[in-house]
Write a protein that holds these residues in place. Structure first.
Motif, mmCIF file in Angstrom:
data_model
loop_
_atom_site.group_PDB
_atom_site.id
_atom_site.type_symbol
_atom_site.label_atom_id
_atom_site.label_comp_id
_atom_site.label_asym_id
_atom_site.label_seq_id
_atom_site.Cartn_x
_atom_site.Cartn_y
_atom_site.Cartn_z
ATOM 1 N N GLU A 142 0.985 -1.252 0.187
ATOM 2 C CA GLU A 142 -0.022 0.026 -0.071
ATOM 3 C C GLU A 142 0.939 1.341 0.002
ATOM 4 N N VAL A 143 1.852 1.289 0.724
ATOM 5 C CA VAL A 143 2.821 2.405 0.346
ATOM 6 C C VAL A 143 3.483 2.538 -0.564
ATOM 7 N N ASP A 144 3.744 1.336 -1.297
ATOM 8 C CA ASP A 144 4.321 1.809 -2.847
ATOM 9 C C ASP A 144 3.545 2.086 -3.706
ATOM 10 N N GLU A 145 1.923 1.469 -3.480
ATOM 11 C CA GLU A 145 0.973 2.262 -4.325
ATOM 12 C C GLU A 145 0.845 3.546 -4.181
ATOM 13 N N TYR A 146 0.761 4.149 -3.028
ATOM 14 C CA TYR A 146 0.508 5.411 -2.532
ATOM 15 C C TYR A 146 1.831 6.364 -3.279
ATOM 16 N N ARG A 147 3.062 5.685 -3.155
ATOM 17 C CA ARG A 147 4.065 6.716 -3.739
ATOM 18 C C ARG A 147 4.133 6.737 -5.112
ATOM 19 N N ALA A 148 3.570 5.614 -5.939
ATOM 20 C CA ALA A 148 3.346 5.519 -7.195
ATOM 21 C C ALA A 148 2.326 6.742 -7.701
ATOM 22 N N ALA A 149 1.117 6.478 -7.102
ATOM 23 C CA ALA A 149 0.020 7.405 -7.320
ATOM 24 C C ALA A 149 0.343 8.894 -7.028
ATOM 25 N N GLN A 150 0.942 8.958 -5.908
ATOM 26 C CA GLN A 150 1.267 10.406 -5.646
ATOM 27 C C GLN A 150 2.045 11.082 -6.680
ATOM 28 N N ARG A 151 3.332 10.392 -7.178
ATOM 29 C CA ARG A 151 4.201 10.563 -8.139
ATOM 30 C C ARG A 151 3.358 11.041 -9.401
ATOM 31 N N GLU A 152 2.724 10.020 -9.888
ATOM 32 C CA GLU A 152 2.012 9.885 -11.111
ATOM 33 C C GLU A 152 1.124 11.482 -11.166
ATOM 34 N N ALA A 153 0.390 11.625 -10.006
ATOM 35 C CA ALA A 153 -0.583 12.668 -9.948
ATOM 36 C C ALA A 153 -0.050 14.046 -9.452
ATOM 37 N N GLY A 154 1.446 14.088 -9.277
ATOM 38 C CA GLY A 154 2.217 15.329 -8.909
ATOM 39 C C GLY A 154 1.923 15.732 -7.705
ATOM 40 N N ARG A 155 1.691 14.744 -6.671
ATOM 41 C CA ARG A 155 1.325 15.072 -5.267
ATOM 42 C C ARG A 155 2.249 14.682 -4.286
ATOM 43 N N MET A 156 3.509 14.686 -4.785
ATOM 44 C CA MET A 156 4.658 14.412 -3.803
ATOM 45 C C MET A 156 5.847 15.218 -4.386
ATOM 46 N N GLN A 157 6.560 15.897 -3.319
ATOM 47 C CA GLN A 157 7.550 16.908 -3.449
ATOM 48 C C GLN A 157 8.768 16.015 -3.059
ATOM 49 N N PHE A 158 9.998 16.505 -3.669
ATOM 50 C CA PHE A 158 11.268 15.887 -3.341
ATOM 51 C C PHE A 158 12.373 16.671 -2.923
ATOM 52 N N ALA A 159 13.372 16.305 -2.098
ATOM 53 C CA ALA A 159 14.554 16.773 -2.081
ATOM 54 C C ALA A 159 15.845 15.893 -1.755
ATOM 55 N N LEU A 160 17.078 16.528 -2.009
ATOM 56 C CA LEU A 160 18.229 15.565 -1.589
ATOM 57 C C LEU A 160 18.808 16.563 -0.479
ATOM 58 N N ALA A 161 18.984 15.977 0.632
ATOM 59 C CA ALA A 161 19.301 16.520 1.796
ATOM 60 C C ALA A 161 20.776 15.902 2.351
ATOM 61 N N ALA A 162 21.712 16.737 2.741
ATOM 62 C CA ALA A 162 22.959 16.274 3.156
ATOM 63 C C ALA A 162 23.020 15.929 4.591
ATOM 64 N N VAL A 163 23.943 15.258 5.217
ATOM 65 C CA VAL A 163 24.106 15.226 6.348
ATOM 66 C C VAL A 163 25.369 15.732 6.728
ATOM 67 N N GLY A 164 25.515 16.431 8.008
ATOM 68 C CA GLY A 164 26.209 17.498 8.156
ATOM 69 C C GLY A 164 26.085 17.955 9.702
ATOM 70 N N ARG A 165 26.704 19.114 9.871
ATOM 71 C CA ARG A 165 26.588 19.917 11.388
ATOM 72 C C ARG A 165 25.833 20.954 10.867
ATOM 73 N N ARG A 166 24.616 21.209 11.669
ATOM 74 C CA ARG A 166 23.754 22.587 11.468
ATOM 75 C C ARG A 166 24.636 23.662 12.102
ATOM 76 N N ILE A 167 24.636 24.626 11.025
ATOM 77 C CA ILE A 167 25.282 25.898 11.476
ATOM 78 C C ILE A 167 24.384 26.466 12.397
ATOM 79 N N GLY A 168 25.015 26.911 13.640
ATOM 80 C CA GLY A 168 24.240 27.433 14.661
ATOM 81 C C GLY A 168 23.281 26.896 15.465
ATOM 82 N N GLY A 169 23.414 25.402 15.099
ATOM 83 C CA GLY A 169 22.556 24.444 16.032
ATOM 84 C C GLY A 169 23.463 23.503 16.665
ATOM 85 N N VAL A 170 22.927 22.923 17.521
ATOM 86 C CA VAL A 170 23.638 21.535 18.027
ATOM 87 C C VAL A 170 23.308 20.269 17.185
ATOM 88 N N SER A 171 24.522 19.617 16.912
ATOM 89 C CA SER A 171 23.972 18.541 16.445
ATOM 90 C C SER A 171 24.555 17.314 16.998
#
Length: 171
Positions: A142-171
């Motif tokens: 069901e999760v796979d079906e949700y992912r496919a349907a959301q992508r097809e309908a343009g209802r999913m948003q994406f980003a590539l996030a890096a791992v690191g130390r937050r500037i000004g924050g505790v990590s």
């Protein structure tokens, strides 16, 4: 007006994601293997519908759009294979990763050991934000079906996030 006379349109400033929103999110993790044979940790954030009563789809969508905005996630464009790289949004601790949202002093804790190891090895993750609700208890299919349907309908948003130390924050 810009120097060349064109009108400058400022992007609307999204409200900060609240602690109650972060606590309510469904988090699903998995690790994919890329065409190059590398592991890619993936994290899907969705909103659970209420256990009792009706769900207000407009409220869910607005909430998840604010989550996507705070992560720098954007809709996948047709024919556009690239996903925006949004910089450091993830930090790691022993057996835990923290997902940080812009303008928010709180982070989302992800405690899936295999996923955290893959995240540390890869140095980043694909973030996906679904704009429609998905119940907490569903099967992998069901999760796979949700992912496919959301992508097809343009209802999913994406980003590539890096791992690191937050500037000004505790990590």
């Amino acid at each position: 007006m810009s120097a060349d006379g064109a009108a400058v349109v400022e992007a609307p400033v999204a409200e900060a994601v609240t602690l109650s929103t972060i606590c309510s999110l469904n988090v699903r993790t998995w690790v994919e293997t890329t065409e190059c044979g590398q592991t890619l940790p993936c994290l899907l954030l969705t909103f659970p519908p209420p256990q009792f009563g009706e769900v207000d789809l407009a409220v869910v969508e607005a909430t998840m759009r604010s989550v996507a905005s705070a992560l720098g996630a954007t809709p996948a464009a047709d024919g556009e294979p690239s996903v925006p790289q949004v910089g450091v949004r993830l930090t790691t601790r022993p057996r835990e990763a923290l997902l940080h949202f812009a303008g928010c002093r709180y982070a989302l804790s992800v405690k899936h050991p295999r996923w955290v190891r893959a995240l540390e090895q890869h140095g980043g993750a694909l973030l996906a934000v679904g704009l429609d609700p998905l119940p907490q208890v569903v099967s992998v299919r069901e999760v796979d079906e949700y992912r496919a349907a959301q992508r097809e309908a343009g209802r999913m948003q994406f980003a590539l996030a890096a791992v690191g130390r937050r500037i000004g924050g505790v990590s």
